[in-house]
Scaffold this motif. Sequence first.
Motif, PDB file in Angstrom:
ATOM      1  N   ILE A 277     -11.704   8.725   8.336  1.00  0.00           N
ATOM      2  CA  ILE A 277     -11.632   9.595   7.166  1.00  0.00           C
ATOM      3  C   ILE A 277     -10.674  10.774   7.329  1.00  0.00           C
ATOM      4  N   SER A 278     -10.488  11.258   8.567  1.00  0.00           N
ATOM      5  CA  SER A 278      -9.646  12.437   8.781  1.00  0.00           C
ATOM      6  C   SER A 278      -8.220  12.079   9.198  1.00  0.00           C
ATOM      7  N   VAL A 279      -7.938  10.792   9.299  1.00  0.00           N
ATOM      8  CA  VAL A 279      -6.629  10.329   9.768  1.00  0.00           C
ATOM      9  C   VAL A 279      -5.623  10.355   8.620  1.00  0.00           C
ATOM     10  N   ASN A 280      -4.369  10.652   8.935  1.00  0.00           N
ATOM     11  CA  ASN A 280      -3.297  10.487   7.950  1.00  0.00           C
ATOM     12  C   ASN A 280      -3.051   8.991   7.760  1.00  0.00           C
TER      13      ASN A 280
ATOM     14  N   PRO B 142       0.813  -1.221   0.000  1.00  0.00           N
ATOM     15  CA  PRO B 142       0.000   0.000   0.000  1.00  0.00           C
ATOM     16  C   PRO B 142       0.850   1.275   0.000  1.00  0.00           C
ATOM     17  N   ASN B 143       2.086   1.186   0.472  1.00  0.00           N
ATOM     18  CA  ASN B 143       2.955   2.364   0.484  1.00  0.00           C
ATOM     19  C   ASN B 143       3.322   2.824  -0.920  1.00  0.00           C
ATOM     20  N   ASP B 144       3.153   1.933  -1.912  1.00  0.00           N
ATOM     21  CA  ASP B 144       3.388   2.311  -3.305  1.00  0.00           C
ATOM     22  C   ASP B 144       2.198   3.045  -3.909  1.00  0.00           C
ATOM     23  N   GLN B 145       1.103   3.083  -3.168  1.00  0.00           N
ATOM     24  CA  GLN B 145      -0.149   3.624  -3.706  1.00  0.00           C
ATOM     25  C   GLN B 145      -0.612   4.865  -2.951  1.00  0.00           C
ATOM     26  N   ILE B 146      -0.320   4.926  -1.656  1.00  0.00           N
ATOM     27  CA  ILE B 146      -0.849   5.981  -0.798  1.00  0.00           C
ATOM     28  C   ILE B 146       0.087   7.186  -0.754  1.00  0.00           C
ATOM     29  N   PHE B 147      -0.481   8.393  -0.915  1.00  0.00           N
ATOM     30  CA  PHE B 147       0.369   9.587  -0.834  1.00  0.00           C
ATOM     31  C   PHE B 147      -0.357  10.832  -0.320  1.00  0.00           C
ATOM     32  N   LYS B 148      -1.660  10.741  -0.076  1.00  0.00           N
ATOM     33  CA  LYS B 148      -2.410  11.898   0.416  1.00  0.00           C
ATOM     34  C   LYS B 148      -2.319  11.995   1.949  1.00  0.00           C
ATOM     35  N   LYS B 149      -2.725  13.150   2.504  1.00  0.00           N
ATOM     36  CA  LYS B 149      -2.552  13.415   3.929  1.00  0.00           C
ATOM     37  C   LYS B 149      -3.716  12.956   4.790  1.00  0.00           C
ATOM     38  N   THR B 150      -4.864  12.694   4.158  1.00  0.00           N
ATOM     39  CA  THR B 150      -5.983  12.132   4.914  1.00  0.00           C
ATOM     40  C   THR B 150      -6.546  10.935   4.161  1.00  0.00           C
ATOM     41  N   VAL B 151      -7.177  10.061   4.913  1.00  0.00           N
ATOM     42  CA  VAL B 151      -7.772   8.864   4.319  1.00  0.00           C
ATOM     43  C   VAL B 151      -8.813   9.247   3.276  1.00  0.00           C
ATOM     44  N   LEU B 152      -9.663  10.215   3.588  1.00  0.00           N
ATOM     45  CA  LEU B 152     -10.714  10.594   2.646  1.00  0.00           C
ATOM     46  C   LEU B 152     -10.121  11.139   1.349  1.00  0.00           C
ATOM     47  N   ASP B 153      -9.128  12.013   1.458  1.00  0.00           N
ATOM     48  CA  ASP B 153      -8.488  12.550   0.252  1.00  0.00           C
ATOM     49  C   ASP B 153      -7.847  11.441  -0.572  1.00  0.00           C
ATOM     50  N   GLU B 154      -7.259  10.460   0.118  1.00  0.00           N
ATOM     51  CA  GLU B 154      -6.619   9.345  -0.586  1.00  0.00           C
ATOM     52  C   GLU B 154      -7.638   8.557  -1.399  1.00  0.00           C
TER      53      GLU B 154
ATOM     54  N   LYS C 207     -18.937  10.694  -2.235  1.00  0.00           N
ATOM     55  CA  LYS C 207     -19.965   9.676  -1.993  1.00  0.00           C
ATOM     56  C   LYS C 207     -19.405   8.270  -2.231  1.00  0.00           C
ATOM     57  N   LYS C 208     -18.675   8.099  -3.332  1.00  0.00           N
ATOM     58  CA  LYS C 208     -18.073   6.795  -3.644  1.00  0.00           C
ATOM     59  C   LYS C 208     -17.028   6.420  -2.600  1.00  0.00           C
ATOM     60  N   ALA C 209     -16.234   7.410  -2.168  1.00  0.00           N
ATOM     61  CA  ALA C 209     -15.185   7.162  -1.180  1.00  0.00           C
ATOM     62  C   ALA C 209     -15.776   6.727   0.157  1.00  0.00           C
ATOM     63  N   GLU C 210     -16.830   7.417   0.591  1.00  0.00           N
ATOM     64  CA  GLU C 210     -17.459   7.068   1.869  1.00  0.00           C
ATOM     65  C   GLU C 210     -18.064   5.671   1.810  1.00  0.00           C
ATOM     66  N   LYS C 211     -18.659   5.327   0.677  1.00  0.00           N
ATOM     67  CA  LYS C 211     -19.232   3.988   0.512  1.00  0.00           C
ATOM     68  C   LYS C 211     -18.136   2.926   0.536  1.00  0.00           C
ATOM     69  N   ALA C 212     -17.014   3.209  -0.149  1.00  0.00           N
ATOM     70  CA  ALA C 212     -15.913   2.251  -0.192  1.00  0.00           C
ATOM     71  C   ALA C 212     -15.276   2.069   1.184  1.00  0.00           C
ATOM     72  N   LEU C 213     -15.135   3.165   1.928  1.00  0.00           N
ATOM     73  CA  LEU C 213     -14.565   3.080   3.274  1.00  0.00           C
ATOM     74  C   LEU C 213     -15.482   2.297   4.214  1.00  0.00           C
ATOM     75  N   ALA C 214     -16.784   2.433   4.021  1.00  0.00           N
ATOM     76  CA  ALA C 214     -17.725   1.640   4.813  1.00  0.00           C
ATOM     77  C   ALA C 214     -17.584   0.156   4.477  1.00  0.00           C
ATOM     78  N   LEU C 215     -17.371  -0.128   3.203  1.00  0.00           N
ATOM     79  CA  LEU C 215     -17.221  -1.516   2.767  1.00  0.00           C
ATOM     80  C   LEU C 215     -16.017  -2.180   3.431  1.00  0.00           C
ATOM     81  N   VAL C 216     -14.919  -1.427   3.587  1.00  0.00           N
ATOM     82  CA  VAL C 216     -13.704  -2.010   4.189  1.00  0.00           C
ATOM     83  C   VAL C 216     -13.634  -1.773   5.696  1.00  0.00           C
TER      84      VAL C 216
END
Length: 269
Positions: free
Chosen positions: A130-133, A86-98, A115-124
Amino acid sequence: MSKIEIKNLHFSYTENEEILKGINLVIDNRSTAIIGQNGAGKTTFVKLIKGLLKPTKGEILLNGKNIAEMTVAQLAKHIGMVFQNPNDQIFKKTVLDEVMFGPINIGMSKAEAKKKAEKALALVGMEDKISVNPYDLGLSERKLISIAAIVAMDTEVIIFDEPTIAQDYAGKEAIKKIVRDLRAQGKIVMTIIHDMDFVAEAFERAIVFAKGDVLLDGDTREVFSHKEILEMAYLEQPNVTKLCNELGYDEIFLTAEEFINYKENLAIV
């Protein structure tokens, strides 16, 4: 219903060594695991499907369209890939922005992406982060964030590269549910993986690669019944399957639950 057709697919990095040797497959809506030892051609195969490499010969059709005629950016709207690390994919400062980055990058509005991001985060199961780095989270949680980032793009095809690496039991159970949920949505779900127990528990179809060719392809239970052929590819059966064979059972059991149910049904009879 989406499908990927692979026709006489060849690939070489150099003239003297052919990595893929005329692969012919149809990838349908069954959840599909690509298995085989390192060097078997699995990673090259999915990179070709993702458009990151071009075939030396042959073609790959996504719903009838040759992906060689599509750019990587165009393919990104149809095929998503979750990296092994995942370190090859993640680069934003918050989970939601990522998780919003991918949807926005393929043309969604910010409102739709959120909307899609919130749904996907609920799925996982990460909707409370969402506000965490992302880098304040553990590796297992970052893996789930990287999965959510691809799921949020709502592509027809999702490819997982070694999804169970760094996952504990709870993480594996979460990913298993994600695979099934995506499958239920009609998406093509594929993985390249070395975890045979997870394949047995989560995937309907298994394709065995060996030396650039397909050695076995079929229903997961059927594939894991061929112990001798698996050994030719330097693969083992799932642990439960091996144990039950050692105990003298002819049936192919993929999970402990299957074996327990079998014994309970015998006791009832």
